[in-house]
Scaffold this active site. Sequence first.
Site, PDB file in Angstrom:
ATOM      1  CG  PHE A  22     -10.895  23.965  10.429  1.00 55.50           C
ATOM      2  CD1 PHE A  22     -10.707  22.682   9.941  1.00 55.50           C
ATOM      3  CD2 PHE A  22     -10.570  24.224  11.754  1.00 55.50           C
ATOM      4  CE1 PHE A  22     -10.191  21.678  10.764  1.00 55.50           C
ATOM      5  CE2 PHE A  22     -10.043  23.226  12.569  1.00 55.50           C
ATOM      6  CZ  PHE A  22      -9.850  21.955  12.071  1.00 55.50           C
ATOM      7  CB  THR A  23     -14.383  21.968  13.151  1.00 58.89           C
ATOM      8  OG1 THR A  23     -12.968  21.859  13.379  1.00 58.89           O
ATOM      9  CG2 THR A  23     -14.824  20.844  12.216  1.00 58.89           C
ATOM     10  CG  ASP A  46      -6.258  28.585   9.443  1.00 65.79           C
ATOM     11  OD1 ASP A  46      -5.083  28.352   9.788  1.00 65.79           O
ATOM     12  OD2 ASP A  46      -7.221  27.919   9.848  1.00 65.79           O
ATOM     13  CG  PHE A  69     -15.426  16.585  15.188  1.00 65.09           C
ATOM     14  CD1 PHE A  69     -15.939  17.859  15.035  1.00 65.09           C
ATOM     15  CD2 PHE A  69     -14.069  16.450  15.464  1.00 65.09           C
ATOM     16  CE1 PHE A  69     -15.122  18.978  15.160  1.00 65.09           C
ATOM     17  CE2 PHE A  69     -13.242  17.547  15.581  1.00 65.09           C
ATOM     18  CZ  PHE A  69     -13.778  18.833  15.435  1.00 65.09           C
TER      19      PHE A  69
HETATM   20  O1  PLI Z   1      -6.079  22.802  17.144  1.00 68.90           O
HETATM   21  P1  PLI Z   1      -5.739  24.247  17.246  1.00 68.90           P
HETATM   22  O2  PLI Z   1      -6.619  24.967  18.202  1.00 68.90           O
HETATM   23  O3  PLI Z   1      -4.296  24.507  17.511  1.00 68.90           O
HETATM   24  O4  PLI Z   1      -5.964  24.883  15.772  1.00 68.90           O
HETATM   25  C1  PLI Z   1      -7.233  25.000  15.206  1.00 68.90           C
HETATM   26  C2  PLI Z   1      -7.121  24.874  13.713  1.00 68.90           C
HETATM   27  C3  PLI Z   1      -7.244  25.990  12.949  1.00 68.90           C
HETATM   28  N1  PLI Z   1      -7.156  25.916  11.595  1.00 68.90           N
HETATM   29  C4  PLI Z   1      -6.950  24.747  10.948  1.00 68.90           C
HETATM   30  C5  PLI Z   1      -6.876  24.754   9.466  1.00 68.90           C
HETATM   31  C6  PLI Z   1      -6.802  23.588  11.665  1.00 68.90           C
HETATM   32  O5  PLI Z   1      -6.568  22.457  11.016  1.00 68.90           O
HETATM   33  C7  PLI Z   1      -6.893  23.619  13.106  1.00 68.90           C
HETATM   34  C8  PLI Z   1      -6.827  22.445  13.874  1.00 68.90           C
HETATM   35  N2  PLI Z   1      -6.834  21.262  13.299  1.00 68.90           N
HETATM   36  C9  PLI Z   1      -6.861  20.063  13.853  1.00 68.90           C
HETATM   37  C10 PLI Z   1      -6.875  19.849  15.321  1.00 68.90           C
HETATM   38  C11 PLI Z   1      -6.869  18.925  12.964  1.00 68.90           C
HETATM   39  O6  PLI Z   1      -6.831  17.786  13.447  1.00 68.90           O
HETATM   40  O7  PLI Z   1      -6.893  19.159  11.746  1.00 68.90           O
END
Ligand code: PLI
Length: 469
Positions: free
Chosen positions: A136-137, A227, A461
């Site tokens: 994941f990014t 995660d 991105f």
């Molecule tokens: O956006 P945060 O910093 O609260 O969380 C980071 C994050 C960690 N793990 C995973 C699986 C995610 O999907 C993630 C954040 N995802 C975003 C912002 C999304 O748009 O999917």
Amino acid sequence: MDAIPQTMGPQFGRRSWAEPWKIKMVEPLRRVTAAERVSALRAADYNTFLLKSDDVYIDLLTDSGTGAMSDRQWAGMMLGDEAYAGSRNFYRLEAAVRTHYGYAHILPTHQGRGAEHLLSRCAITPGQLVPGNMYFTTTRLHQELAGGVFVDVIVEDAHDTTSLHPFKGNVDLGRLEALIAKEGANRIAYVSLAGTVNMAGGQPVSMENVKALRVLCDRHGVRIFLDATRMAENAYFIQEREPGYADVPIAAIVREFCSCTDGAWMSGKKDNLVNIGGWLAVNDWTLYEELRNLIVVYEGLHTYGGMAGRDMEAMAIGIEECLQDDYIRSRVGQVHYLGELLTDWNVPIVQPVGGHAVFLDARAFYPHIPQHEFPAQTLAAELYLDSGIRAMERGVVSAGRNPETGDHNFPRLELTRLTIPRRVYTQAHMDVVAESVKTIFDRRAETRGLRMTYEPRYLRFFQARFERL
Ligand code: PLI
């Protein structure tokens, strides 16, 4: 009785589900004109992250922090104890995480990546490998910034958008075992396990897989960190698909799954139904002590970690709400409703449909646009131009560059994500979205790709800029 439509009611063999809530407050949506959309997208240089929200009609950019809180959560906000230290809301949050996820030591963080940062710094020695079920990014970036090297050990089916494997998020245990045998267990920082797997299309991990992973890791003395961002959605798929779990409540499945891991990080902005917040939880006291020490440098005191007391209260309530079976069924059910509409119209999407989003397969959508001309980014731009619906790219732009060679990472999955916020949109919105996707699918042959004109160093991105070829 003639007035009863033939398709409705149990006497006709059909039973529908409905959301287990009703709407108490509404926020108006603005339909954006075609001319406004053209000029807004140009001003945003074809990156939907750079659009103003006021220029968006239906916002499917992300499910992160975009959910609707319940009346109980809003009431909880009024119980915020904004003491700098020892807020009562922290103890409520700590108890909720302990009860429902089962870990011993809990730290709040401002959001998920705050937790990723701390864990990566404390659990990775520079040069170590971090195997995981697809990158994941933000997770991989923090692992790399801490000196780790991410190694993908997800099952092969995850890279195939048409495979109907029920658990495409599973770890390929053979690949992991081979990696440990080749590199030695000391070179493995920990296994980075995500349930569900965002970049694979919101695909779940089975209970059988996590249990076998635990056995394998115990044999080699390797830790597993989870995660847990969308773990409630993962549990729904276990209940739906895995033998023996049909009658087990979602909350019990989450608890059982987490018991196979050594700790977890969480973006509370997803499953936990809040607009901001996260947490980090581990079982090992020594690791906790290190994390607790570092948190005061980067997030805040260990009893607030960058969150207001009221937000911790809302998250404690959100944890309870997100584990209710009726809620999670309607949440994933709405995503599947949209997926089924698109499947019926032969629009190529990741199958089976995942937990938080429908992922359009941009490679199959635009076979004439090569990956270096950003088909998934193009698709998101086209959707916005057609209807003002905002989606996001999950392909080569999101994958970034290889830190050693500097080349684009070319992932096998080139996807555009229609991400469904929790408790926000109705079935009618899903119909509108599906019809817009169908419209741009019908004129796909005329569509041209993009060229990147500006590229930021990290997580490109979010802020990259493009122009039309
Ligand atoms: O956006 P945060 O910093 O609260 O969380 C980071 C994050 C960690 N793990 C995973 C699986 C995610 O999907 C993630 C954040 N995802 C975003 C912002 C999304 O748009 O999917």
